[in-house]
Enzyme design. Structure first.
Site, PDB file in Angstrom:
ATOM      1  N   GLU A  55     -42.456  17.726  16.751  1.00 59.78           N
ATOM      2  CA  GLU A  55     -41.972  16.512  17.406  1.00 59.78           C
ATOM      3  C   GLU A  55     -41.522  16.792  18.826  1.00 59.78           C
ATOM      4  O   GLU A  55     -40.971  17.854  19.116  1.00 59.78           O
ATOM      5  CB  GLU A  55     -40.758  15.976  16.648  1.00 59.78           C
ATOM      6  CG  GLU A  55     -41.086  15.534  15.256  1.00 59.78           C
ATOM      7  CD  GLU A  55     -39.838  15.157  14.477  1.00 59.78           C
ATOM      8  OE1 GLU A  55     -38.764  15.006  15.070  1.00 59.78           O
ATOM      9  OE2 GLU A  55     -39.961  15.031  13.251  1.00 59.78           O
ATOM     10  N   CYS A  75     -37.502  16.359  25.391  1.00 61.84           N
ATOM     11  CA  CYS A  75     -36.874  17.249  24.422  1.00 61.84           C
ATOM     12  C   CYS A  75     -37.995  17.962  23.666  1.00 61.84           C
ATOM     13  O   CYS A  75     -38.802  17.313  22.992  1.00 61.84           O
ATOM     14  CB  CYS A  75     -36.024  16.406  23.482  1.00 61.84           C
ATOM     15  SG  CYS A  75     -35.272  17.339  22.165  1.00 61.84           S
ATOM     16  N   CYS A  96     -37.347  25.431  10.906  1.00 61.72           N
ATOM     17  CA  CYS A  96     -36.288  26.297  11.424  1.00 61.72           C
ATOM     18  C   CYS A  96     -35.690  27.073  10.258  1.00 61.72           C
ATOM     19  O   CYS A  96     -35.523  26.535   9.167  1.00 61.72           O
ATOM     20  CB  CYS A  96     -35.204  25.461  12.108  1.00 61.72           C
ATOM     21  SG  CYS A  96     -33.881  26.462  12.833  1.00 61.72           S
ATOM     22  N   CYS A 143     -29.236  24.538   8.871  1.00 57.81           N
ATOM     23  CA  CYS A 143     -28.053  23.674   9.054  1.00 57.81           C
ATOM     24  C   CYS A 143     -28.179  22.487   8.091  1.00 57.81           C
ATOM     25  O   CYS A 143     -29.242  21.856   8.008  1.00 57.81           O
ATOM     26  CB  CYS A 143     -27.946  23.202  10.497  1.00 57.81           C
ATOM     27  SG  CYS A 143     -27.813  24.589  11.640  1.00 57.81           S
ATOM     28  N   CYS A 201     -29.348  18.878   9.199  1.00 56.66           N
ATOM     29  CA  CYS A 201     -30.495  18.813  10.114  1.00 56.66           C
ATOM     30  C   CYS A 201     -31.797  18.737   9.331  1.00 56.66           C
ATOM     31  O   CYS A 201     -32.073  19.587   8.478  1.00 56.66           O
ATOM     32  CB  CYS A 201     -30.483  20.056  11.004  1.00 56.66           C
ATOM     33  SG  CYS A 201     -31.984  20.252  11.977  1.00 56.66           S
ATOM     34  N   GLU A 257     -35.034  26.863  16.549  1.00 58.15           N
ATOM     35  CA  GLU A 257     -33.985  27.566  17.273  1.00 58.15           C
ATOM     36  C   GLU A 257     -34.651  28.351  18.416  1.00 58.15           C
ATOM     37  O   GLU A 257     -35.303  29.375  18.173  1.00 58.15           O
ATOM     38  CB  GLU A 257     -33.229  28.493  16.297  1.00 58.15           C
ATOM     39  CG  GLU A 257     -32.302  29.495  16.927  1.00 58.15           C
ATOM     40  CD  GLU A 257     -31.349  28.907  17.960  1.00 58.15           C
ATOM     41  OE1 GLU A 257     -30.745  27.843  17.738  1.00 58.15           O
ATOM     42  OE2 GLU A 257     -31.230  29.512  19.050  1.00 58.15           O
ATOM     43  N   CYS A 299     -33.534  15.593  15.460  1.00 58.13           N
ATOM     44  CA  CYS A 299     -34.505  16.657  15.309  1.00 58.13           C
ATOM     45  C   CYS A 299     -35.083  16.749  13.899  1.00 58.13           C
ATOM     46  O   CYS A 299     -34.373  16.756  12.914  1.00 58.13           O
ATOM     47  CB  CYS A 299     -33.795  17.908  15.784  1.00 58.13           C
ATOM     48  SG  CYS A 299     -33.592  19.284  14.770  1.00 58.13           S
TER      49      CYS A 299
HETATM   50  N1  SAH Z   1     -31.580  24.881  17.082  1.00 58.21           N
HETATM   51  C1  SAH Z   1     -30.908  24.481  18.255  1.00 58.21           C
HETATM   52  C2  SAH Z   1     -31.628  23.405  19.021  1.00 58.21           C
HETATM   53  C3  SAH Z   1     -32.273  22.312  18.224  1.00 58.21           C
HETATM   54  S1  SAH Z   1     -31.168  21.234  17.371  1.00 58.21           S
HETATM   55  C4  SAH Z   1     -29.492  24.058  17.941  1.00 58.21           C
HETATM   56  O1  SAH Z   1     -29.148  23.954  16.760  1.00 58.21           O
HETATM   57  O2  SAH Z   1     -28.727  23.888  18.880  1.00 58.21           O
HETATM   58  C5  SAH Z   1     -30.482  20.289  18.718  1.00 58.21           C
HETATM   59  C6  SAH Z   1     -29.197  19.605  18.401  1.00 58.21           C
HETATM   60  O3  SAH Z   1     -29.400  18.554  17.443  1.00 58.21           O
HETATM   61  C7  SAH Z   1     -28.155  20.535  17.800  1.00 58.21           C
HETATM   62  O4  SAH Z   1     -26.918  20.399  18.450  1.00 58.21           O
HETATM   63  C8  SAH Z   1     -28.091  20.066  16.368  1.00 58.21           C
HETATM   64  O5  SAH Z   1     -26.850  20.354  15.793  1.00 58.21           O
HETATM   65  C9  SAH Z   1     -28.332  18.584  16.513  1.00 58.21           C
HETATM   66  N2  SAH Z   1     -28.712  17.922  15.273  1.00 58.21           N
HETATM   67  C10 SAH Z   1     -29.477  18.387  14.272  1.00 58.21           C
HETATM   68  N3  SAH Z   1     -29.585  17.481  13.279  1.00 58.21           N
HETATM   69  C11 SAH Z   1     -28.860  16.407  13.656  1.00 58.21           C
HETATM   70  C12 SAH Z   1     -28.561  15.149  13.065  1.00 58.21           C
HETATM   71  N4  SAH Z   1     -29.043  14.800  11.871  1.00 58.21           N
HETATM   72  N5  SAH Z   1     -27.777  14.306  13.772  1.00 58.21           N
HETATM   73  C13 SAH Z   1     -27.287  14.641  14.984  1.00 58.21           C
HETATM   74  N6  SAH Z   1     -27.527  15.806  15.597  1.00 58.21           N
HETATM   75  C14 SAH Z   1     -28.293  16.695  14.932  1.00 58.21           C
HETATM   76 FE1  SF4 Z   2     -29.745  24.217  12.829  1.00 55.07          FE
HETATM   77 FE2  SF4 Z   2     -30.835  23.685  15.218  1.00 55.07          FE
HETATM   78 FE3  SF4 Z   2     -32.272  24.862  13.283  1.00 55.07          FE
HETATM   79 FE4  SF4 Z   2     -31.603  22.319  13.020  1.00 55.07          FE
HETATM   80  S1  SF4 Z   2     -32.921  23.170  14.566  1.00 55.07           S
HETATM   81  S2  SF4 Z   2     -31.457  23.943  11.438  1.00 55.07           S
HETATM   82  S3  SF4 Z   2     -29.579  22.290  14.000  1.00 55.07           S
HETATM   83  S4  SF4 Z   2     -30.479  25.705  14.288  1.00 55.07           S
END
Ligand code: SAH
Ligand code: SF4
Length: 381
Positions: free
Chosen positions: A92, A110, A117, A121, A124, A168, A340
């Protein structure tokens, strides 16, 4: 096969010299790649046919992302794309536009750096789908070039790139760095380094390495909690002292690069959004000149919800009162699953035909659209 979109200008100079060609041929190739966004090597019409033949014989190709699905928010300012890369990988990319006073919108792309990933998290959508593969630098560039081509059709251009899509970026360090260099090299995409932000879940060694690159790239660290216990519940891959370690790494990044780090904080209803937690966070960050970006979480399959508006405002107020700079991220595109990984997850469940989907959101709803719609993708894509 080597995609010309992964080759840095200095490397291209060598390649062209190695083929016995004058240096200006490298400039012609770069100009065609980054200003005209060709679909294939054959589209590089500026080049003499024998040189195109030599490139072809050497295994060079011009890669492109194929648009599978496009969703536009009601106001037209957020466009989310599902793109197919080589080998069928789906990723995406999102375009977020902010109207500006001079009439030319800020247009932030973006990008994704991985398919899936490995960090897991819990809130996410990308984290929940697991890790598929790293994207190569040229696949990151393909995302920007694709959107840049769309923007050009209405006289606009990409002004910023944020590495906040799927994956990431610092777990795919070399390719991310190569993509940043391609995006910022004046002879390639030519964006200012300050117009690029890398968001990381917090890989300390990679943050320190990035600080040593001598670049002016912005850094955002996804903190989500002032305590390790809570952070480890949200970010299962976080180490036992990650909160302290990340704040220290952010300070080192600032002292090396002069660029202040932003902390991202996904606010989750009933999990990390209490005024008490806000006070703890303020206590940690006070005086460090840090900036916190509060992101009310976009609900995903994990069952995590967005806090009420009042709760978000209270969290913000406590942080500010505690001496910490913060902003609440405008909830751009939540109605189109812009967080994301969400579009791809939806796609996996989708049964509606692509053509039908295309018809739905591109049409302005309630007459609130501010941006002009893009033309639909061309049929050959
Ligand atoms: N992996 C990196 C970059 C991609 S995620 C990171 O984690 O920073 C980019 C941002 O989107 C991160 O701050 C992440 O915590 C946030 N994010 C992921 N899932 C989300 C969700 N469901 N709602 C809001 N923010 C989210
Ligand atoms: Fe966590 Fe960023 Fe990976 Fe989503 S993309 S699992 S927020 S590290």
């Amino acid at each position: 096969m080597t995609d010309l979109y992964r080759i840095l200008p200095a490397e291209l100079d060598e390649l062209v010299a190695g083929l016995g060609q004058p240096r200006y041929r490298a400039d012609q190739i770069l100009k065609a790649l980054y200003r005209e966004a060709p679909d294939s090597l054959d589209d590089l019409r500026l080049l003499p046919a024998p040189l195109r033949g030599m490139l072809q014989a050497g295994g060079y190709v011009v890669g492109a992302a194929v648009e599978v699905r496009r969703v536009v928010s009601e106001d037209g300012n957020t466009t989310k794309l599902l793109l197919r890369m080589t080998e069928g990988t789906l990723i995406e990319s999102v375009l977020m536009q902010y109207p500006q006073e001079d009439g030319h919108p800020r247009s932030t792309v973006c990008v994704s750096t991985q398919a899936g990933c490995a960090m897991g998290c819990v809130f996410c959508a990308t984290g929940q789908m697991g890790f598929e593969r790293n994207l190569r630098a040229e696949e990151v560039i393909a995302q920007v070039v694709h959107i840049s081509r769309l923007l050009r059709q209405r006289g606009e251009h990409v002004t910023n790139v944020v590495f906040m899509g799927m994956g990431e970026p610092l777990a795919n360090y070399a390719e991310t760095l190569r993509a940043v260099r391609l995006l910022t090299d004046r002879r390639a995409f030519g964006l200012g380094q300050r117009h690029i932000t890398i968001s990381t879940v917090g890989l300390i060694h990679a943050i320190d390495r990035l600080a040593e690159e001598g670049m002016q790239v912005g850094l955002a660290i996804s903190l989500h909690s002032p305590t390790d216990e809570l952070r480890q519940q949200l970010v299962p891959t976080a180490g036992p002292n990650s909160v302290h370690d990340l704040i220290a790494a952010a300070r080192r990044y600032f002292s090396k690069t002069g660029r202040r780090v932003t902390f991202e904080y996904a606010l989750i209803d009933g999990v990390n959004d209490s005024p008490e937690i806000a006070r703890q966070l303020a206590g940690l960050l006070r005086g460090g000149g840090s900036h916190v970006n509060l992101i009310p979480v976009n609900p995903t399959a994990g069952g995590f919800g967005k806090p009420s508006r009042n709760r978000v405002m209270e969290f913000e107020r406590v942080l500010r009162a505690g001496g910490v700079n913060c902003t609440v991220r405008v909830e751009k595109g939540s109605e189109i699953s812009a967080a994301c990984g969400q579009l791809r997850t939806d796609e996996a469940n989708a049964t509606i035909e692509l053509a039908e989907l295309m018809k739905l959101p591109v049409v302005p709803v309630h007459g609130r659209r501010q941006s002009q719609p893009f033309p639909a993708p061309s049929p050959h894509q």
